[in-house]
Design an enzyme around this catalytic site. Structure first.
Site, PDB file in Angstrom:
ATOM      1  N   HIS A  40      40.397  62.117 -37.878  1.00  0.00           N
ATOM      2  CA  HIS A  40      38.782  61.943 -38.362  1.00  0.00           C
ATOM      3  C   HIS A  40      38.693  60.474 -38.764  1.00  0.00           C
ATOM      4  O   HIS A  40      38.021  60.206 -39.713  1.00  0.00           O
ATOM      5  CB  HIS A  40      38.771  62.819 -39.738  1.00  0.00           C
ATOM      6  CG  HIS A  40      39.094  64.229 -39.589  1.00  0.00           C
ATOM      7  ND1 HIS A  40      39.196  64.778 -40.604  1.00  0.00           N
ATOM      8  CD2 HIS A  40      39.514  65.075 -38.598  1.00  0.00           C
ATOM      9  CE1 HIS A  40      39.705  66.208 -40.435  1.00  0.00           C
ATOM     10  NE2 HIS A  40      39.900  66.133 -38.875  1.00  0.00           N
ATOM     11  N   HIS A  95      33.153  66.047 -36.226  1.00  0.00           N
ATOM     12  CA  HIS A  95      34.604  66.363 -36.577  1.00  0.00           C
ATOM     13  C   HIS A  95      35.601  65.054 -36.328  1.00  0.00           C
ATOM     14  O   HIS A  95      36.182  64.692 -37.460  1.00  0.00           O
ATOM     15  CB  HIS A  95      35.034  67.655 -35.949  1.00  0.00           C
ATOM     16  CG  HIS A  95      36.409  68.080 -36.432  1.00  0.00           C
ATOM     17  ND1 HIS A  95      36.863  69.389 -36.056  1.00  0.00           N
ATOM     18  CD2 HIS A  95      37.526  67.285 -37.021  1.00  0.00           C
ATOM     19  CE1 HIS A  95      38.290  69.524 -36.603  1.00  0.00           C
ATOM     20  NE2 HIS A  95      38.545  68.328 -37.304  1.00  0.00           N
ATOM     21  N   TYR A 105      40.775  47.681 -21.931  1.00  0.00           N
ATOM     22  CA  TYR A 105      41.775  48.636 -22.475  1.00  0.00           C
ATOM     23  C   TYR A 105      41.061  49.832 -22.867  1.00  0.00           C
ATOM     24  O   TYR A 105      41.628  50.870 -22.914  1.00  0.00           O
ATOM     25  CB  TYR A 105      42.490  48.055 -23.797  1.00  0.00           C
ATOM     26  CG  TYR A 105      43.521  47.528 -23.368  1.00  0.00           C
ATOM     27  CD1 TYR A 105      43.606  46.309 -22.493  1.00  0.00           C
ATOM     28  CD2 TYR A 105      45.038  47.879 -23.868  1.00  0.00           C
ATOM     29  CE1 TYR A 105      44.891  45.806 -22.036  1.00  0.00           C
ATOM     30  CE2 TYR A 105      46.271  47.380 -23.321  1.00  0.00           C
ATOM     31  CZ  TYR A 105      46.081  46.158 -22.473  1.00  0.00           C
ATOM     32  OH  TYR A 105      47.189  45.812 -22.111  1.00  0.00           O
ATOM     33  N   HIS A 127      45.316  64.004 -33.525  1.00  0.00           N
ATOM     34  CA  HIS A 127      43.968  64.417 -33.846  1.00  0.00           C
ATOM     35  C   HIS A 127      43.672  63.587 -35.036  1.00  0.00           C
ATOM     36  O   HIS A 127      44.514  63.523 -36.073  1.00  0.00           O
ATOM     37  CB  HIS A 127      43.715  65.801 -34.294  1.00  0.00           C
ATOM     38  CG  HIS A 127      42.834  65.982 -34.899  1.00  0.00           C
ATOM     39  ND1 HIS A 127      41.170  65.920 -34.558  1.00  0.00           N
ATOM     40  CD2 HIS A 127      42.529  66.951 -36.005  1.00  0.00           C
ATOM     41  CE1 HIS A 127      40.596  66.161 -35.494  1.00  0.00           C
ATOM     42  NE2 HIS A 127      41.041  67.032 -36.452  1.00  0.00           N
ATOM     43  N   GLU A 149      45.234  73.100 -36.895  1.00  0.00           N
ATOM     44  CA  GLU A 149      44.390  73.042 -35.366  1.00  0.00           C
ATOM     45  C   GLU A 149      45.494  73.165 -34.273  1.00  0.00           C
ATOM     46  O   GLU A 149      45.444  72.599 -33.381  1.00  0.00           O
ATOM     47  CB  GLU A 149      44.123  71.645 -35.638  1.00  0.00           C
ATOM     48  CG  GLU A 149      43.160  71.075 -36.467  1.00  0.00           C
ATOM     49  CD  GLU A 149      41.920  71.586 -36.571  1.00  0.00           C
ATOM     50  OE1 GLU A 149      41.692  72.605 -35.490  1.00  0.00           O
ATOM     51  OE2 GLU A 149      40.766  71.329 -36.971  1.00  0.00           O
TER      52      GLU A 149
HETATM   53  P1  13P Z   1      45.703  70.475 -41.108  1.00  0.00           P
HETATM   54  O1  13P Z   1      45.779  69.915 -42.701  1.00  0.00           O
HETATM   55  O2  13P Z   1      45.922  72.049 -41.092  1.00  0.00           O
HETATM   56  O3  13P Z   1      46.514  69.630 -40.082  1.00  0.00           O
HETATM   57  O4  13P Z   1      44.119  70.156 -40.901  1.00  0.00           O
HETATM   58  C1  13P Z   1      43.915  68.831 -40.932  1.00  0.00           C
HETATM   59  C2  13P Z   1      42.677  68.503 -40.019  1.00  0.00           C
HETATM   60  O5  13P Z   1      42.471  67.205 -39.535  1.00  0.00           O
HETATM   61  C3  13P Z   1      41.673  69.627 -39.765  1.00  0.00           C
HETATM   62  O6  13P Z   1      40.811  69.214 -38.824  1.00  0.00           O
END
Ligand code: 13P
Length: 209
Positions: A99, A162, A121, A97, A78
């Site tokens: 998930h 995502h 907040y 980032h 990413e």
């Molecule tokens: P990476 O393992 O390449 O960091 O990817 C993980 C991820 O969160 C993809 O969106």
């Protein structure tokens, strides 16, 4: 102007500690998620396919200011998403980032998710507006333009189907904001269908200063 970067060994340790903290509390699972920080010489980033819970300070990816991989293991796929956020927010010193479950659930809704401004907040950490960018395959460089435009609107962006990506003036700021985003998404689910009292424009303006 870019913010002053801190000493690299200390940054490596903090990436590992905060990655483990996010993982241990369920904000990331498996090898999902990635972190980058600005250094004096470019960027440090978590390696691809690494778990945020099991990072090694000696085995982080090193990239130059143009995002060319110069040392350490292969960086996260990413890279372009992180690059987009730093380009959008020149004062950013770190990008996270995730998930995380509730933001990712919101990101799968048919209509663009709007997290209501329920708590101070949320506004203080994430601003007035958390935009969503359309779905792109993980690792696709095609996300660059959309994500850069969204990142100019605020420090946090939802990635359709995502997860989230959040920039901060320090690694701690980025982690705090990413956690606040996840908890705000949880509140949105908990309160769905109930009469809520969102903050009004005057209260929001007061928080934004
Ligand atoms: P990476 O393992 O390449 O960091 O990817 C993980 C991820 O969160 C993809 O969106």
């Amino acid at each position: 102007m870019t913010p002053p970067a801190e000493n690299e060994p200390a940054l490596r340790e903090r990436i590992v500690a905060l990655g483990a903290s996010l993982f241990d509390r369920g904000f990331s699972v498996g090898s999902a998620g990635n972190i980058s920080v600005r250094t004096q010489d470019g960027f440090l980033m978590t390696p691809t396919n690494s778990s945020l819970g099991r990072l090694d300070p000696e085995a982080l990816s090193v990239l130059d200011p143009q995002w060319v991989h110069t040392a350490g293991p292969k960086p996260s796929k990413e890279v372009v998403m992180h690059q987009a956020m730093y380009q959008a927010r020149p004062q950013a010193a770190a990008v996270v980032h995730l998930h995380s479950t509730y933001v990712t659930a919101l990101s799968c809704l048919e209509t663009e998710p709007a997290i209501p401004p329920l708590t101070p907040y949320f506004i203080m950490r994430l601003g007035r507006d958390v935009p969503t960018v359309p779905y792109y395959k993980p690792g696709s460089p095609a996300v660059l333009a959309d994500l850069q435009a969204a990142g100019e609107r605020g420090p946090a962006v939802i990635l359709a189907n995502h997860g989230s990506i959040v920039a901060g003036g320090s690694l701690e700021d980025a982690v705090n904001a990413a956690e606040e985003l996840e908890v705000s998404a949880q509140l949105a689910f908990l309160l769905e269908g109930r009469a809520t009292r969102p903050l009004n424009q005057e209260q929001i303006q007061d928080l934004l200063g």
